[in-house]
Scaffold this active site. Structure first.
Site, PDB file in Angstrom:
ATOM      1  N   CYS A 175       0.573  -1.238  -0.177  1.00  0.00           N
ATOM      2  CA  CYS A 175       0.064   0.008   0.047  1.00  0.00           C
ATOM      3  C   CYS A 175       0.664   1.240   0.114  1.00  0.00           C
ATOM      4  O   CYS A 175       0.417   2.295  -0.629  1.00  0.00           O
ATOM      5  CB  CYS A 175      -1.102   0.052   1.006  1.00  0.00           C
ATOM      6  SG  CYS A 175      -0.457  -0.271   2.854  1.00  0.00           S
ATOM      7  N   ARG A 194      10.331  -9.056   5.053  1.00  0.00           N
ATOM      8  CA  ARG A 194      10.163  -8.325   6.273  1.00  0.00           C
ATOM      9  C   ARG A 194      11.381  -9.148   7.024  1.00  0.00           C
ATOM     10  O   ARG A 194      11.336 -10.410   6.976  1.00  0.00           O
ATOM     11  CB  ARG A 194       8.829  -8.605   7.173  1.00  0.00           C
ATOM     12  CG  ARG A 194       7.874  -7.713   6.421  1.00  0.00           C
ATOM     13  CD  ARG A 194       6.774  -7.984   6.986  1.00  0.00           C
ATOM     14  NE  ARG A 194       5.368  -7.337   6.416  1.00  0.00           N
ATOM     15  CZ  ARG A 194       4.120  -7.118   6.787  1.00  0.00           C
ATOM     16  NH1 ARG A 194       3.845  -7.815   7.918  1.00  0.00           N
ATOM     17  NH2 ARG A 194       3.338  -6.566   6.197  1.00  0.00           N
ATOM     18  N   GLU A 250      11.949 -10.895   9.968  1.00  0.00           N
ATOM     19  CA  GLU A 250      11.202 -11.569  11.137  1.00  0.00           C
ATOM     20  C   GLU A 250      12.056 -11.960  12.229  1.00  0.00           C
ATOM     21  O   GLU A 250      11.520 -12.336  13.172  1.00  0.00           O
ATOM     22  CB  GLU A 250      10.259 -12.494  10.442  1.00  0.00           C
ATOM     23  CG  GLU A 250       9.147 -12.116   9.413  1.00  0.00           C
ATOM     24  CD  GLU A 250       8.013 -11.397  10.249  1.00  0.00           C
ATOM     25  OE1 GLU A 250       8.076 -11.299  11.538  1.00  0.00           O
ATOM     26  OE2 GLU A 250       7.022 -11.028   9.891  1.00  0.00           O
ATOM     27  N   ARG A 283       5.494 -18.093   8.664  1.00  0.00           N
ATOM     28  CA  ARG A 283       6.315 -16.544   8.988  1.00  0.00           C
ATOM     29  C   ARG A 283       7.482 -16.535   8.267  1.00  0.00           C
ATOM     30  O   ARG A 283       8.349 -17.451   9.044  1.00  0.00           O
ATOM     31  CB  ARG A 283       6.168 -16.514  10.685  1.00  0.00           C
ATOM     32  CG  ARG A 283       6.789 -15.200  10.938  1.00  0.00           C
ATOM     33  CD  ARG A 283       6.831 -14.748  12.479  1.00  0.00           C
ATOM     34  NE  ARG A 283       5.313 -14.647  13.019  1.00  0.00           N
ATOM     35  CZ  ARG A 283       4.756 -13.472  12.767  1.00  0.00           C
ATOM     36  NH1 ARG A 283       5.351 -12.389  12.286  1.00  0.00           N
ATOM     37  NH2 ARG A 283       3.510 -13.520  13.322  1.00  0.00           N
ATOM     38  N   GLU A 311      -2.673  -7.309  -2.117  1.00  0.00           N
ATOM     39  CA  GLU A 311      -3.056  -6.264  -1.446  1.00  0.00           C
ATOM     40  C   GLU A 311      -4.236  -5.416  -2.377  1.00  0.00           C
ATOM     41  O   GLU A 311      -3.786  -4.805  -3.291  1.00  0.00           O
ATOM     42  CB  GLU A 311      -1.770  -5.163  -0.956  1.00  0.00           C
ATOM     43  CG  GLU A 311      -2.634  -4.231   0.046  1.00  0.00           C
ATOM     44  CD  GLU A 311      -1.659  -3.619   0.948  1.00  0.00           C
ATOM     45  OE1 GLU A 311      -0.439  -4.126   1.368  1.00  0.00           O
ATOM     46  OE2 GLU A 311      -1.958  -2.778   1.917  1.00  0.00           O
ATOM     47  N   ASP A 343      -9.159  -8.805  11.790  1.00  0.00           N
ATOM     48  CA  ASP A 343      -8.158 -10.088  11.474  1.00  0.00           C
ATOM     49  C   ASP A 343      -8.993 -11.428  11.062  1.00  0.00           C
ATOM     50  O   ASP A 343     -10.313 -11.697  11.919  1.00  0.00           O
ATOM     51  CB  ASP A 343      -7.412 -10.187  12.575  1.00  0.00           C
ATOM     52  CG  ASP A 343      -6.164  -9.387  12.799  1.00  0.00           C
ATOM     53  OD1 ASP A 343      -5.784  -8.482  12.072  1.00  0.00           O
ATOM     54  OD2 ASP A 343      -5.557  -9.715  13.650  1.00  0.00           O
ATOM     55  N   GLU A 388      -3.356 -15.600  12.140  1.00  0.00           N
ATOM     56  CA  GLU A 388      -3.981 -14.813  11.075  1.00  0.00           C
ATOM     57  C   GLU A 388      -3.533 -14.974   9.830  1.00  0.00           C
ATOM     58  O   GLU A 388      -2.333 -15.005   9.547  1.00  0.00           O
ATOM     59  CB  GLU A 388      -3.459 -13.179  11.831  1.00  0.00           C
ATOM     60  CG  GLU A 388      -4.011 -12.085  10.787  1.00  0.00           C
ATOM     61  CD  GLU A 388      -2.940 -10.842  10.884  1.00  0.00           C
ATOM     62  OE1 GLU A 388      -2.711 -10.761  11.903  1.00  0.00           O
ATOM     63  OE2 GLU A 388      -2.964 -10.259   9.830  1.00  0.00           O
ATOM     64  N   ASN A 443      -6.039  -9.757   6.777  1.00  0.00           N
ATOM     65  CA  ASN A 443      -6.836  -8.843   7.394  1.00  0.00           C
ATOM     66  C   ASN A 443      -7.793  -7.742   6.527  1.00  0.00           C
ATOM     67  O   ASN A 443      -7.359  -7.581   5.200  1.00  0.00           O
ATOM     68  CB  ASN A 443      -6.000  -7.950   8.593  1.00  0.00           C
ATOM     69  CG  ASN A 443      -4.853  -7.458   7.722  1.00  0.00           C
ATOM     70  OD1 ASN A 443      -4.750  -6.997   6.640  1.00  0.00           O
ATOM     71  ND2 ASN A 443      -3.757  -7.146   8.421  1.00  0.00           N
ATOM     72  N   CYS A 474      -7.015  -0.816   3.400  1.00  0.00           N
ATOM     73  CA  CYS A 474      -6.413  -1.920   2.742  1.00  0.00           C
ATOM     74  C   CYS A 474      -6.804  -3.219   2.999  1.00  0.00           C
ATOM     75  O   CYS A 474      -7.210  -3.684   4.459  1.00  0.00           O
ATOM     76  CB  CYS A 474      -5.095  -1.725   2.440  1.00  0.00           C
ATOM     77  SG  CYS A 474      -4.007  -1.863   3.981  1.00  0.00           S
ATOM     78  N   ARG A 482      -0.204 -17.588   4.033  1.00  0.00           N
ATOM     79  CA  ARG A 482      -1.098 -18.000   5.148  1.00  0.00           C
ATOM     80  C   ARG A 482      -2.419 -18.719   4.804  1.00  0.00           C
ATOM     81  O   ARG A 482      -2.751 -19.379   5.366  1.00  0.00           O
ATOM     82  CB  ARG A 482      -1.438 -16.700   5.756  1.00  0.00           C
ATOM     83  CG  ARG A 482      -0.067 -15.939   6.386  1.00  0.00           C
ATOM     84  CD  ARG A 482       0.001 -16.571   7.577  1.00  0.00           C
ATOM     85  NE  ARG A 482       1.323 -15.795   8.168  1.00  0.00           N
ATOM     86  CZ  ARG A 482       1.533 -14.821   9.117  1.00  0.00           C
ATOM     87  NH1 ARG A 482       0.296 -14.322   9.592  1.00  0.00           N
ATOM     88  NH2 ARG A 482       2.433 -14.228   9.549  1.00  0.00           N
TER      89      ARG A 482
HETATM   90  P1  ATP Z   1       2.148 -10.308  12.953  1.00  0.00           P
HETATM   91  O1  ATP Z   1       1.750  -9.544  13.825  1.00  0.00           O
HETATM   92  O2  ATP Z   1       1.621 -11.725  12.778  1.00  0.00           O
HETATM   93  O3  ATP Z   1       3.537  -9.988  12.322  1.00  0.00           O
HETATM   94  P2  ATP Z   1       1.430  -8.218  10.920  1.00  0.00           P
HETATM   95  O4  ATP Z   1       0.457  -7.337  11.819  1.00  0.00           O
HETATM   96  O5  ATP Z   1       2.734  -7.875  10.720  1.00  0.00           O
HETATM   97  O6  ATP Z   1       1.469  -9.576  11.658  1.00  0.00           O
HETATM   98  P3  ATP Z   1       0.156  -7.385   8.543  1.00  0.00           P
HETATM   99  O7  ATP Z   1       1.103  -6.273   8.397  1.00  0.00           O
HETATM  100  O8  ATP Z   1      -0.971  -6.811   8.850  1.00  0.00           O
HETATM  101  O9  ATP Z   1       0.556  -8.339   9.430  1.00  0.00           O
HETATM  102  O10 ATP Z   1       0.231  -8.221   7.237  1.00  0.00           O
HETATM  103  C1  ATP Z   1      -0.998  -8.315   6.617  1.00  0.00           C
HETATM  104  C2  ATP Z   1      -1.027  -9.739   6.403  1.00  0.00           C
HETATM  105  O11 ATP Z   1       0.390 -10.287   5.601  1.00  0.00           O
HETATM  106  C3  ATP Z   1      -1.097 -11.038   7.338  1.00  0.00           C
HETATM  107  O12 ATP Z   1      -2.430 -11.236   7.624  1.00  0.00           O
HETATM  108  C4  ATP Z   1      -0.417 -12.039   6.652  1.00  0.00           C
HETATM  109  O13 ATP Z   1      -1.544 -12.901   5.828  1.00  0.00           O
HETATM  110  C5  ATP Z   1       0.690 -11.761   6.023  1.00  0.00           C
HETATM  111  N1  ATP Z   1       1.831 -11.636   6.515  1.00  0.00           N
HETATM  112  C6  ATP Z   1       2.614 -10.584   7.436  1.00  0.00           C
HETATM  113  N2  ATP Z   1       3.710 -11.093   7.987  1.00  0.00           N
HETATM  114  C7  ATP Z   1       3.974 -12.257   7.448  1.00  0.00           C
HETATM  115  C8  ATP Z   1       5.016 -13.255   7.292  1.00  0.00           C
HETATM  116  N3  ATP Z   1       6.244 -12.924   8.029  1.00  0.00           N
HETATM  117  N4  ATP Z   1       4.935 -14.307   6.686  1.00  0.00           N
HETATM  118  C9  ATP Z   1       3.996 -14.496   6.016  1.00  0.00           C
HETATM  119  N5  ATP Z   1       2.766 -13.830   5.870  1.00  0.00           N
HETATM  120  C10 ATP Z   1       2.826 -12.705   6.581  1.00  0.00           C
HETATM  121 ZN    ZN Z   2      -1.829  -2.223   3.372  1.00  0.00          ZN
HETATM  122 MG    MG Z   3       4.684  -8.868  11.621  1.00  0.00          MG
END
Ligand code: ATP
Ligand code: ZN
Ligand code: MG
Length: 502
Positions: A306, A336, A338, A347, A355, A416, A433, A436, A461, A468
């Site tokens: 986004c 990301r 992680e 993850r 998106e 979520d 999750e 969202n 968004c 997932r």
């Molecule tokens: P979390 O709190 O679990 O780290 P987030 O708040 O970082 O999640 P968002 O930024 O809201 O997640 O991302 C939206 C979507 O992106 C999530 O619902 C999921 O489907 C996906 N997502 C986020 N992080 C990951 C990841 N590390 N691996 C796979 N999918 C991911």
């Molecule tokens: Zn977004």
């Molecule tokens: Mg996260």
């Protein structure tokens, strides 16, 4: 709060003549009664000491009200500049913050000591003394001080919600469904060779069967949700400028999760000659030499699609007939860092999302959210046949600010979508999750100056995480296509073969 500012006005040249003391006294008396009281709730700010020497005028400005001393200094600069110009043909070159003492009364007691840049803090329960010394103009006129005060308050609040989870409230759940197995699909796919670790941390290579499942999920999302609701596809760059993330807040929100990108210092082969020679001789990556040949990062790899979508609309005024603007992006992966949390494909450091972004009036977005939920429900109930649920979530900082209670703010926020992962254990707690839906109000339309012809614009968004979706589905339905629900089989009747390895 109490503000005690000692500052200097640096003049364009020295003041001459003995009328200067009388001039200053008159100026101060008048300023204290006029410009320093204007708009004040209660008392205004007040100049209590002043002195002129050479090309400097020093003042001490006190305040306990809404006209903070530094704001008073900005007002004085303007009025004093005009008065000096008229009488002495002298201008003000700059303001210097000599010594600024601010007593902040926080809402809660600080749990422990902390620091912030540019200031010394003395923390005593709810009373915080902040002292800033020897700083330039930007500290007086550019809102630095107000942001520093906010940062102090924010850090105290954060001490209270550290480690606490976000607020979570169930809004809907499906019926229970008997899973066909209780295995971890990422592990099973690795055993079968469908999935292999990539050459860098937390990234996977999807061989044909795993790729086919991911792509089937993508088709389902696009055909069953995105297209029926009228979203149009866009393609964005993979790099996001740090300036863009400054606007969205990612740079202060998650700087430790970003993959930063460096440009080479030059393409000039002569500059790279030493590097190339080292590679040829050592057959290793010459890290130190590499560092010398790259620039500090000014961008990062996409974290969520986004921000670049909003950037593409910056400064635009959108005609009423084009509202709501509905677009989606599925080309660029999200990266990301992680770190400790990585697991399987659920993850990871690089994942694939569709998106969708919506920009429109509040009413349009609320209506769209209902339609989105309806389409998603159709997919999860009738095609993937998942055991899943929806929850309203509010980040802790929003609850703290007391925002969650307001009707206006409830229309914002995030829903979520979660699925039970049988391999992790009991359905009372092991949920993931998988996507969202958010409405963020005017946060981004304001940050990127996106306007409606007449309407006030909101945006939001929804991120469909394909990894997932795959984990949710395979965890409940297994990896044997025979056992998959018919709705999914329509999208993926059979799996492509694997190459045979000897
Ligand atoms: P979390 O709190 O679990 O780290 P987030 O708040 O970082 O999640 P968002 O930024 O809201 O997640 O991302 C939206 C979507 O992106 C999530 O619902 C999921 O489907 C996906 N997502 C986020 N992080 C990951 C990841 N590390 N691996 C796979 N999918 C991911
Ligand atoms: Zn977004
Ligand atoms: Mg996260």
């Amino acid at each position: 709060m109490k503000f005690d500012l000692r500052c200097k006005f640096i003049l364009s040249k020295e003041l001459a003549g003995d009328s200067i003391d009388t001039f200053l006294k008159n100026f101060v008396d008048e300023a204290n009664e006029t410009i320093l009281k204007k708009g004040a709730v209660g008392e205004g700010a007040k100049i209590v000491e002043w002195n002129a020497e050479g090309n400097e005028i020093e003042m001490r400005i006190l305040s306990e009200g809404n006209i903070r001393s530094h704001e008073g200094a900005v007002r004085i600069r303007k009025a004093l500049g005009a008065a000096l110009g008229k009488k002495y043909k002298v201008g003000i070159r700059e303001i210097v913050m000599v010594d600024y003492n601010i007593s902040i009364d926080a809402e809660q007691e600080a749990v422990r000591d902390f620091s912030i840049p540019f200031a010394e803090l003395k923390i005593d329960g709810k009373e915080i003394q902040m002292r800033i010394r020897d700083r330039g103009e930007e500290f007086v006129s550019e809102n630095y001080v107000d942001r520093m005060i906010n940062l102090v308050r924010e850090k105290i609040k954060a001490q209270y919600y550290e480690g606490k989870k976000e607020y979570w409230e169930l809004i809907w759940k499906s019926e229970e469904k008997e899973p066909v197995w209780d295995k971890d699909p990422s592990e099973e796919m690795q055993k079968l060779g469908w999935l292999v670790p990539g050459s860098t941390k937390g990234k996977w290579f999807y061989r044909p069967p795993a790729a086919a499942i991911m792509k089937a999920m993508e088709r389902i999302a696009v055909e069953e949700v995105v297209k029926p609701l009228g979203f149009l596809e866009v393609i964005e760059p993979m790099h996001v400028s740090l300036d863009t993330w400054l606007k969205t807040g990612h740079l202060e929100g998650m700087p430790g999760e970003i993959y930063y990108i460096s440009e080479p210092l030059t393409r000039d082969e002569r500059q790279w000659e030493h590097f190339i020679d080292l590679v040829k001789i050592t057959k290793e990556v010459p890290e130190e030499e590499l560092k010398k040949n790259i620039k500090p990062p000014k961008a990062g790899v996409c974290y969520a699609q986004c921000p670049n979508i909003y950037f593409s609309f910056s400064g635009k005024t959108i005609s009423e007939s084009s509202l709501p603007v509905l677009v989606f992006e599925r080309t660029v992966p999200s990266d990301r860092y992680e770190s400790g949390g990585r697991h399987g494909i659920e993850r990871v450091d690089e994942f694939h999302r569709i998106e969708i972004v919506y920009i429109g009036t509040k009413e349009q977005l609320l209506e769209l959210r209902e339609k989105l939920i309806e389409r998603y429900k159709h997919v999860f109930n009738n095609i993937l046949e998942l055991e899943w649920r929806m929850a309203q979530v509010t980040p802790f900082y929003m609850q703290q600010a007391g925002i969650a209670g307001h009707e206006e703010e409830l229309s914002k926020g995030t829903i979520d979508f979660e699925a039970w992962l049988p391999y992790r254990g009991d359905r009372s707690k092991e949920w993931l999750e998988f996507q969202n839906i958010s409405i963020v109000g005017d946060k981004y339309t304001r940050a990127f100056n996106i306007k409606g012809q007449r309407s006030q614009l909101w945006s939001g968004c929804s991120g469909v995480g394909l990894e997932r979706w795959v984990v949710a589905f395979l965890s409940q339905k297994g990896i044997d296509p025979e056992k998959w629900p018919p709705g999914f089989k329509k999208y993926l009747p059979q799996l492509p073969p694997m190459p045979e390895f000897l």
